[in-house]
Write an enzyme that holds these catalytic residues in place. Sequence first.
Site, PDB file in Angstrom:
ATOM      1  N   ASP A  53       0.994  -1.241  -0.109  1.00 23.85           N
ATOM      2  CA  ASP A  53       0.388   0.077   0.196  1.00 23.85           C
ATOM      3  C   ASP A  53       0.832   0.932  -0.078  1.00 23.85           C
ATOM      4  O   ASP A  53       1.859   1.408   1.085  1.00 23.85           O
ATOM      5  CB  ASP A  53      -0.852   0.163   1.505  1.00 23.85           C
ATOM      6  CG  ASP A  53      -2.076   1.079   1.282  1.00 23.85           C
ATOM      7  OD1 ASP A  53      -3.228   1.299   0.931  1.00 23.85           O
ATOM      8  OD2 ASP A  53      -1.674   2.080   1.451  1.00 23.85           O
ATOM      9  N   TYR A  58       2.906  10.292  -0.416  1.00 20.94           N
ATOM     10  CA  TYR A  58       3.872   9.263   0.070  1.00 20.94           C
ATOM     11  C   TYR A  58       5.678   9.513  -0.475  1.00 20.94           C
ATOM     12  O   TYR A  58       6.017   9.696   0.546  1.00 20.94           O
ATOM     13  CB  TYR A  58       4.245   8.169   0.091  1.00 20.94           C
ATOM     14  CG  TYR A  58       2.632   7.454   0.835  1.00 20.94           C
ATOM     15  CD1 TYR A  58       1.509   8.712   2.164  1.00 20.94           C
ATOM     16  CD2 TYR A  58       2.375   5.660   1.428  1.00 20.94           C
ATOM     17  CE1 TYR A  58       0.662   7.894   2.693  1.00 20.94           C
ATOM     18  CE2 TYR A  58       0.710   5.737   1.627  1.00 20.94           C
ATOM     19  CZ  TYR A  58       0.439   6.606   2.603  1.00 20.94           C
ATOM     20  OH  TYR A  58      -0.304   6.402   3.205  1.00 20.94           O
ATOM     21  N   LYS A  83      -3.160   5.931  -4.078  1.00 18.22           N
ATOM     22  CA  LYS A  83      -3.621   6.883  -3.807  1.00 18.22           C
ATOM     23  C   LYS A  83      -3.817   7.605  -4.109  1.00 18.22           C
ATOM     24  O   LYS A  83      -2.848   8.792  -4.074  1.00 18.22           O
ATOM     25  CB  LYS A  83      -3.820   7.036  -1.743  1.00 18.22           C
ATOM     26  CG  LYS A  83      -3.989   5.738  -1.179  1.00 18.22           C
ATOM     27  CD  LYS A  83      -4.144   5.713   0.756  1.00 18.22           C
ATOM     28  CE  LYS A  83      -3.821   4.755   1.121  1.00 18.22           C
ATOM     29  NZ  LYS A  83      -2.097   4.625   0.792  1.00 18.22           N
ATOM     30  N   HIS A 113      -7.370   9.877  -1.305  1.00 19.28           N
ATOM     31  CA  HIS A 113      -6.627   9.444   0.297  1.00 19.28           C
ATOM     32  C   HIS A 113      -7.866  10.603   1.197  1.00 19.28           C
ATOM     33  O   HIS A 113      -7.675   9.975   2.645  1.00 19.28           O
ATOM     34  CB  HIS A 113      -5.589  10.185  -0.002  1.00 19.28           C
ATOM     35  CG  HIS A 113      -4.220  10.288   0.834  1.00 19.28           C
ATOM     36  ND1 HIS A 113      -3.386  10.270   0.629  1.00 19.28           N
ATOM     37  CD2 HIS A 113      -4.781   9.199   2.028  1.00 19.28           C
ATOM     38  CE1 HIS A 113      -2.541   9.280   1.764  1.00 19.28           C
ATOM     39  NE2 HIS A 113      -3.026   8.841   2.243  1.00 19.28           N
TER      40      HIS A 113
END
Length: 276
Positions: A53, A58, A83, A113
Site C-alpha cells: 500500500d 507518500y 491513492k 486519500h
Amino acid sequence: MPGTALTSDRLCRALAAAYEIPLLGLGVWQVPNGPECVNAVRWALELGYRHIDTAQAYGNEESVGQALRESGVPRDEVFITTKFYPARDDPAAEAERSLRRLGVDQVDLYIIHWPQGGPTWAWPGMERARERGHARSIGVSNFDVGELGEVIAEANVRPSVNQIQFNPFAYRRALLEACEQHDVVLEAYSPLGTGRHLSDQGVSRIAERLGRTPAQVLLRWCVQRGLPVIPKSTHRERIEENCQIFDFTLSEGDMAELDGLDQTGGTDRALERKWW
C-alpha cells in the site's frame, strides 16, 4: 468469517469489484523514497506478503516499483494500492503518473486519500481511471458515514474499500457497520497506533498468555474480523513478525477484552481531527 477465503496461503477478502484483497499488507507511509523503502518492500515480498500500500502523497511509488521488480515476484501475484492526492485536479491523469512511477500497467486498488473539497467531486475521475484500465478497483480513505453515503448515492461504480484508522482503541463500530451495509470493505491503517498501543497492559497480557507479541495480537484482532490491515515497518524482523498472524486465534473473551479498549465511543467518524 464471511467474505474471506484462503488463497495462495494468504487469507483474502472479496471486493465488490469481484477481486480479492489479501488481508495482510505492508504500508509505506512516512518511508522515504530510496533504499529504506525498497528494502522494506522487497523484504516483505520475500517473506510472503502479496499486498503493498502506497500513495501519491507518500512520494515513494518509484521505490515500491523498484522493489517489486527486484523481488522477482510476478506482478500478477501482488496486490498494489495507491491513492489519489486530492489537492490535485484529475484523478485519472494522476493515476497515469502513478503507473509510470510504479512501472506497472495497472494498480489493483486506487483510493481517494481523503475527502478534501467534498466527498463526491473526485469520484467521476476515479471512475474514469477504472474505465481506462488504470485500476482494477477504486475506493476511498478517511471517509465518515455521511461522506461514504454521498459518494455511493452518486456513484455509477461504488467504492470497493474505505481505508481508515482502525484498531481496538479506534473501534469505529458505526462506520464499520455502514461499510458492511453498503458492501464496502473497511481496511485498517495504523493498526498498531503508530506503536503507541504496543505497550498497553491489556494487549500485553493477552500476548503473553498466547505466547505472541502485542503487534501480532493487534493485527490478529483485525484479520479475525475479516478486515484487511496494513502495518508499516522498515525492519525485516518486525515485517516477519507481523505476518505470523494466521496460525493462532483470539478467543471470544480476548476479542471482547480488546473491543473494550475503544476510545471513540463506536463513532461513525473516520478521524477525530481532520488535517485538511
